[in-house]
Design a protein around this motif. Structure first.
Motif, short mmCIF file in Angstrom:
data_model
loop_
_atom_site.label_atom_id
_atom_site.label_comp_id
_atom_site.label_asym_id
_atom_site.label_seq_id
_atom_site.Cartn_x
_atom_site.Cartn_y
_atom_site.Cartn_z
N VAL A 1 0.83 -1.41 0.04
CA VAL A 1 0.08 0.11 0.07
C VAL A 1 0.96 1.14 -0.07
N LEU A 2 0.55 2.28 -0.55
CA LEU A 2 1.24 3.62 -0.33
C LEU A 2 1.30 4.00 1.11
N PHE A 3 2.47 4.24 1.41
CA PHE A 3 3.08 5.18 2.64
C PHE A 3 1.93 6.31 2.85
N GLY A 4 1.78 7.07 1.97
CA GLY A 4 0.63 8.30 1.78
C GLY A 4 -0.83 7.92 1.74
N ARG A 5 -1.04 6.49 1.87
CA ARG A 5 -2.61 6.07 1.64
C ARG A 5 -3.58 6.73 2.16
N TRP A 6 -3.50 7.35 3.37
CA TRP A 6 -4.50 7.93 4.01
C TRP A 6 -4.30 9.35 3.90
N LEU A 7 -3.61 10.07 3.21
CA LEU A 7 -3.38 11.45 2.97
C LEU A 7 -4.14 11.87 1.71
N GLY A 8 -4.66 12.99 1.54
CA GLY A 8 -5.44 13.50 0.28
C GLY A 8 -6.41 13.23 -0.04
N ALA B 1 -8.77 9.95 -2.17
CA ALA B 1 -9.20 8.58 -1.74
C ALA B 1 -8.25 7.69 -2.15
N GLN B 2 -7.39 8.11 -3.27
CA GLN B 2 -6.30 7.02 -3.42
C GLN B 2 -4.88 7.08 -2.84
N GLY B 3 -5.01 8.24 -1.93
CA GLY B 3 -3.83 8.60 -1.14
C GLY B 3 -2.85 9.64 -2.00
N GLU B 4 -1.81 9.90 -1.31
CA GLU B 4 -0.95 11.03 -1.95
C GLU B 4 0.56 10.01 -2.17
#
Length: 152
Positions: free
Chosen positions: A103-110, A112-115
């Motif tokens: 998963v993206l490290f920035g998954r919960w940022l920005g 719906a797909q994350g940053e």
């Protein structure tokens, strides 16, 4: 599911992933390591990243040496966090079965797909600072997500 081993991945393992791993490990009290998809093996952390993580987060990662990701690391990780969607794809090329735990490290940022977290290598201190702040926000958010009870 309890994650006991987390692997944070970037390109060279000298800017983003060692900082992200240190932030996540220290904030969540978890075993977190890092590796690069195109690492300069045994290279030191970039001086700007090293200084920012020490100054802003009080962490000393000067002992870190870059490591190349390998199949054993991927297999043993419960969760793999990449900085970009391309890196997630590259991990899947090494081990297709790892796609579900990558998963993206920035998954919960920005959005719906994350940053995605851009590579600051050879960029200005301002870019390193922006990336550092993004890594801090992402690590804090992951800690919250990892500590939430699963809904049934």
């Amino acid at each position: 599911m309890k994650f006991s081993k987390i692997l944070v991945v970037c390109t060279g393992n000298i800017c983003r992933s060692p900082v992200g791993a240190a932030l996540l490990g220290s904030r969540c009290n978890l075993f977190v390591e890092s590796a690069g998809l195109n690492a300069v093996v045994n290279a030191n952390v970039e001086p700007q990243a090293l200084a920012l993580v020490k100054e802003k987060s009080g962490l000393d990662i000067s002992d870190h040496r870059a490591r190349q990701i390998n199949l054993s690391m991927i297999k043993s990780a419960d969760l793999i966090l990449t900085m970009t969607a391309r890196q997630r794809y590259e991990v899947a090329q090494i081990m297709p079965a790892a796609t579900g735990k990558t998963v993206l490290f920035g998954r919960w940022l920005g959005s719906a797909q994350g940053e995605e977290i851009i590579d600051p290598f050879r960029k200005s201190l301002a870019v390193f600072a922006t990336v550092h702040n993004q890594l801090v926000r992402a690590a804090d958010t992951w800690c919250n997500k990892l500590s939430e009870p699963l809904s049934r």
